[in-house]
Design an enzyme around this catalytic site. Structure first.
Site, PDB file in Angstrom:
ATOM      1  N   GLY A  46       0.825  -1.202   0.000  1.00 27.17           N
ATOM      2  CA  GLY A  46       0.000   0.000   0.000  1.00 27.17           C
ATOM      3  C   GLY A  46       0.856   1.248   0.000  1.00 27.17           C
ATOM      4  CD  GLN A  51       3.696   5.591   2.489  1.00 26.08           C
ATOM      5  OE1 GLN A  51       2.642   5.098   2.123  1.00 26.08           O
ATOM      6  NE2 GLN A  51       4.740   4.868   2.827  1.00 26.08           N
ATOM      7  CB  CYS A  88       6.105   1.710   6.699  1.00 28.18           C
ATOM      8  SG  CYS A  88       5.575   3.266   5.973  1.00 28.18           S
ATOM      9  CG  LEU A  89       6.675   0.819   0.477  1.00 26.23           C
ATOM     10  CD1 LEU A  89       5.857   1.201  -0.750  1.00 26.23           C
ATOM     11  CD2 LEU A  89       7.768  -0.173   0.111  1.00 26.23           C
ATOM     12  CG  HIS A 130       0.435   0.707   7.194  1.00 24.51           C
ATOM     13  ND1 HIS A 130       1.491   0.196   7.910  1.00 24.51           N
ATOM     14  CD2 HIS A 130       0.978   1.645   6.356  1.00 24.51           C
ATOM     15  CE1 HIS A 130       2.611   0.802   7.528  1.00 24.51           C
ATOM     16  NE2 HIS A 130       2.328   1.675   6.581  1.00 24.51           N
ATOM     17  CD  GLU A 131      -0.732   2.219   2.899  1.00 27.77           C
ATOM     18  OE1 GLU A 131      -0.317   3.387   2.809  1.00 27.77           O
ATOM     19  OE2 GLU A 131       0.022   1.250   3.061  1.00 27.77           O
ATOM     20  CG  HIS A 134       0.960   6.386   5.817  1.00 25.44           C
ATOM     21  ND1 HIS A 134       2.159   6.868   6.298  1.00 25.44           N
ATOM     22  CD2 HIS A 134       1.187   5.094   5.458  1.00 25.44           C
ATOM     23  CE1 HIS A 134       3.070   5.895   6.225  1.00 25.44           C
ATOM     24  NE2 HIS A 134       2.501   4.818   5.733  1.00 25.44           N
TER      25      HIS A 134
END
Ligand code: ZN
Length: 151
Positions: A46, A51, A88-89, A130-131, A134
């Protein structure tokens, strides 16, 4: 489409609250397409707009064969809980267990402004949570129970 740079932890953009999308225009479509390409390239589950440095309530989720574009997403229902590792990226090479609902239902808009709901269990539910975190400046590290080595 174009790859966008994924910002990393420490960049203040990851700690801001994102603004609601009000115009479902070409600019939004380009953002979503670029995010999709960036996510595939990074091999993630995701990606949220902050991000890639955009403070809008936009996220995409890709788990197995499920792919969702979420604009102005809101979690409207949760069931159960599950403690499982995530990463997480924007926080490379760090993994930790987080307690998330086992099942979530999300209400969101698609790229054309049409409202829909989507439900997911397990990893998909985790990715939704999670997204959406953000979009409110929350990173999974804020919720980690225990750091671990493996994904
Ligand atoms: Zn993340």
């Amino acid at each position: 489409m174009a790859l966008r740079n994924i910002v990393k932890e420490g960049d203040p953009v990851l700690r801001k609250t994102c603004r609601e999308v009000t115009e479902f225009n070409e600019r939004l479509h380009v953002l979503l397409d670029d995010m999709a390409e960036t996510l595939i390239h990074a091999n993630g589950a995701g990606l949220a707009a902050p991000q890639v440095g955009v403070l809008k309530r936009v996220a995409i989720v890709s788990v197995d064969d499920d792919y969702f574009e979420l604009v102005n997403p809101v979690i409207i229902k949760t069931e159960g809980e599950e403690i499982s590792p995530e990463g997480c990226l924007s926080v490379p090479d760090i993994y930790g267990t987080v307690n998330r609902p086992y099942k979530v239902t999300v209400k969101a808009f698609d790229r054309f402004g049409k409202e829909f709901t989507a439900s997911g269990k397990g990893l998909l539910a985790r990715a939704f949570c999670h997204e959406i975190d953000h979009l409110d400046g929350i990173l999974f590290k804020d919720k980690v129970i225990e750091y671990c080595d493996i994904k």
